[in-house]
Design a protein around this motif. Structure first.
Motif, PDB file in Angstrom:
ATOM      1  N   SER A   1       0.856  -1.184   0.000  1.00  0.00           N
ATOM      2  CA  SER A   1       0.000   0.000   0.000  1.00  0.00           C
ATOM      3  C   SER A   1       0.892   1.234   0.000  1.00  0.00           C
ATOM      4  O   SER A   1       1.688   1.443   0.923  1.00  0.00           O
ATOM      5  CB  SER A   1      -0.923   0.002   1.225  1.00  0.00           C
TER       6      SER A   1
ATOM      7  N   LYS B   1      -0.958  -0.511  -4.702  1.00  0.00           N
ATOM      8  CA  LYS B   1      -2.164   0.306  -4.663  1.00  0.00           C
ATOM      9  C   LYS B   1      -1.939   1.485  -3.726  1.00  0.00           C
ATOM     10  O   LYS B   1      -1.442   1.312  -2.601  1.00  0.00           O
ATOM     11  CB  LYS B   1      -3.358  -0.520  -4.191  1.00  0.00           C
TER      12      LYS B   1
ATOM     13  N   VAL C   1      -6.360  -0.445   2.021  1.00  0.00           N
ATOM     14  CA  VAL C   1      -5.804  -1.162   0.872  1.00  0.00           C
ATOM     15  C   VAL C   1      -5.704  -2.660   1.150  1.00  0.00           C
ATOM     16  O   VAL C   1      -6.078  -3.490   0.307  1.00  0.00           O
ATOM     17  CB  VAL C   1      -4.415  -0.596   0.495  1.00  0.00           C
TER      18      VAL C   1
END
Length: 294
Positions: free
Chosen positions: A191, A238, A245
């Protein structure tokens, strides 16, 4: 990550006996030896006016005896007699006992059924184990993993801390171990931190941020994986807060187990802020393996 000796915390209130079911699976796949412990405690002081010490001890012994009968019955049903030892304890401070016990016994893993209905200032046994124990802890959500599930490892690739970088390798090694033993695909999630303010102002572009992270960190991940090969599509980058996430990617890749690190905050800061692992503990519908740094 080796799995040779496992401490299993059995819970008589868990009708599914998820921890014991996972322990049996681990024992079958790895040959690990299990030590299964169940805890009982009742506050008998409220009966102090009516019960003398001998009567209180008699009640305690009856509860322990009943617990022993139950635990041995469960172990027999799972055919674990030859692969485990067990004990039933009269103990209120479960975390304190586990911590002291693990200091004198070399366990590779703790397995426990998860309880995830916490309020802001209520810190349950699961959270205490995550913060205070140096043994990787598997918090079990379901009785067994279903077909077509995966193992997902969450890494903190942006850290400059040597201890956290070493923890990343431990997390990946643990993920590889579980994926190999369970014959399940491995996924990796990172993340990428992003400022909501800068994003809203258009100063930071999420797509650019993700592409930059891929070019920077994919070679590092490949080095960490060594000879273990996974498809590029199984490595997820992401942008966003880890607490959102991680559950999102875990759901997308049908994770049955999420492997995550914990740095073990203490005191009031931990109660208010928590760790990332604690933030996602209540959001994930999966098992979660929490690994601490050395």
């Amino acid at each position: 990550m080796k799995i040779e000796k496992v401490l299993v915390i059995a819970d008589q209130q868990d009708k599914q006996q998820s921890a014991l079911a996972h322990a049996k699976s681990l024992c079958k796949r790895t040959g690990a030896k299990l030590h299964i412990v169940a805890f009982h405690y009742e506050n008998l002081t409220k009966f102090a006016a009516k019960l003398n010490p001998e009567q209180q001890l008699d009640i305690q012994n009856k509860i322990i005896s009943s617990g022993n009968k139950w635990l041995k019955s469960e172990i027999a049903q799972l055919s674990l007699q030859d692969h485990s030892s067990c004990e039933v304890l009269w103990e209120k401070d479960i975390v304190g006992w586990v911590k002291q016990h693990c200091e004198s016994h070399a366990y590779d893993l703790i397995v426990k059924t998860g309880h995830r209905s916490e309020g802001l200032f209520y810190v349950p046994t699961d959270w205490h184990l995550i913060r205070n124990n140096l043994v990787p802890t598997l918090i079990v959500a379901e009785k067994k993993w279903r077909k077509k599930q995966t193992i997902m490892v969450s890494l903190d690739l942006g850290t400059h801390s040597k201890s956290k970088q070493e923890l990343n390798q431990k997390l990946l090694d643990a993920g590889i171990t579980f994926a190999t033993n369970a014959n399940m695909p491995l996924h990796i999630c990172y993340s990428i931190p992003i400022s909501p303010v800068l994003k809203d102002l258009g100063i930071i572009d999420k797509k650019t941020l993700v592409n930059d992270a891929k070019s920077r960190y994919l070679p590092i991940i490949e080095t960490m994986l060594g000879d273990y090969d996974i498809p590029l599509a199984n490595i997820h980058f992401k942008a966003g807060p880890a607490s959102k996430v991680i559950p999102s990617v875990a759901s997308k890749c049908s994770a049955g187990l999420v492997v995550i690190g914990s740095i073990g905050r203490k005191g009031i800061t931990a109660k208010i802020m928590g760790n990332t692992s604690e933030s996602v503990l209540g959001l994930l519908k999966t098992d979660i393996l929490v690994v601490q740094p050395e």
